[in-house]
Every structure is written in C-alpha cells, then in structure tokens.
Scaffold this active site. Structure first.
Site, PDB file in Angstrom:
ATOM      1  N   GLY A  18      80.430  52.666  49.003  1.00  0.00           N
ATOM      2  CA  GLY A  18      79.926  53.575  50.028  1.00  0.00           C
ATOM      3  C   GLY A  18      78.749  52.968  50.764  1.00  0.00           C
ATOM      4  CE1 TYR A 161      78.495  65.175  45.918  1.00  0.00           C
ATOM      5  CE2 TYR A 161      76.650  66.630  45.442  1.00  0.00           C
ATOM      6  CZ  TYR A 161      77.138  65.396  45.840  1.00  0.00           C
ATOM      7  OH  TYR A 161      76.257  64.393  46.149  1.00  0.00           O
ATOM      8  CE  LYS A 165      77.672  62.659  43.579  1.00  0.00           C
ATOM      9  NZ  LYS A 165      77.672  61.191  43.700  1.00  0.00           N
TER      10      LYS A 165
END
Length: 193
Positions: A18, A161, A165
């Site tokens: 990324g 999410y 995480k």
C-alpha cells in the site's frame, strides 16, 4: 522531507505494501532516506511507481510491482519478484488496508470478506511468505503491521474493520512469540486519523 530519527537501513531490503499514498508513501520515503532498498507493492501500481521514483531520487534502489493482499497468488508472485530482484527480504511493512464505513447491520458478506481479506488474511499470508524466505536465508528480519486505533477502542461504523485490525494486532503478538527463535521481530503500530 527531513527526519530526526536515528536508525540505519543501509542495503536492507524493505517491502512496503500500500505504498502509493498516505502512510505507505511516508514509510517508503523515510526508509529510503535511511538507506533502504525499497520493494513497493500495491493495487495502484502507477502510484507506487511514482513513489519508487521518489526513492530513487533519494539515491536508493526502488521498484514497484502489482500486489493484491487479498489474493494469495498475487502475494506469492510479488514475493517471488522481490526475491528475484534483490535476493532477500529484511523488512516487511504490512501497510495496505481497506475500509468501508457503514452501520454493522448493513454489511454484506462480500463487503465483510473484502475488508477482512485485506486487513487480516493478507497480513497473515504475506507475513508467512516473507518469514519463510527469512528463515530459509537466515535473515534476522522484521515484520511490522500497520493496524489502527479502531482495533483498540470502539469505532462506530467500522465494526468489520475494527475486528480485522484487532485480529492483526493479536496476530502480530502471536507471530512475534513464534518467530523469535528465528530472530524475526514482529510488531504492530496502531495510528489514528
């Protein structure tokens, strides 16, 4: 870009996923400033190639390859290309991430899978692929995963999410304990906005 950090990465091969923008771009450029050789991977290859060019402008070798961290064949092809180009991997920075904020009641299975695959599955499998290369080459390496404060505290509209995480953070603890015998350090960093 100036930095008051004092650490040395001269000739260390550092993967940043990324890497085309945001945190990944900042990590890549900082590593280049400290002497690293950069291997950049992302789905937005054009952006990563721009960052690779900026790293080369800093006098460091850098290349970008396509990488989809939700897809095992893409991850394996990426690792193979990095090893073919540089012969080793010293550091992996799992930075690629994906989120789709919405109420928990509204997520579809496909949306859930996309978020978890990018933020947890990708971290697991890319880390194991890189760790295998480190163990085979007796590299005393480092794996760093960018998690999120959303994985530490409640984060409304980010349920999937946050869970992914949090999983990546605990995965990092577990891999650190498992791979310490190979002199591979594993850490997680949890930024916020």
């Amino acid at each position: 870009m100036s930095s008051s950090l004092s650490f040395e990465l001269t000739d260390k091969v550092v993967i940043v996923t990324g890497a085309g923008r945001g945190i990944g771009k900042a990590i890549a450029l900082t590593c280049a400033q400290h002497g690293a050789t950069l291997a950049l991977g992302s789905r937005t290859v054009a952006e990563s190639e721009t960052v690779a060019a900026l790293c080369r402008d800093l006098g460091r070798p850098a290349a970008a390859w396509p990488l989809d961290v939700s897809n095992l064949p893409s991850m394996q092809a990426f690792v193979d290309q990095v090893l073919a180009a540089y012969g080793r991997i010293d550091v992996l920075v799992n930075n690629a991430g994906y989120n789709l904020p919405k109420p928990a009641l509204d997520y579809t299975e496909a949306e859930y899978d996309a978020i978890v695959d990018t933020n947890l599955k990708g971290v697991f499998f890319l880390s194991t692929m890189v760790a295998r290369s480190m163990i085979e080459r007796r590299v005393e390496g480092a794996i760093i995963t960018i998690t999120s404060q959303a994985g530490v505290v409640g984060a409304p509209l980010r349920s999937v999410y946050s869970g992914a995480k949090a999983g990546a953070a605990h995965l990092s603890r577990t891999l650190a304990a498992e791979w310490a015998q190979h002199k591979i350090t594993v850490n997680a960093v949890a930024p916020t906005f």
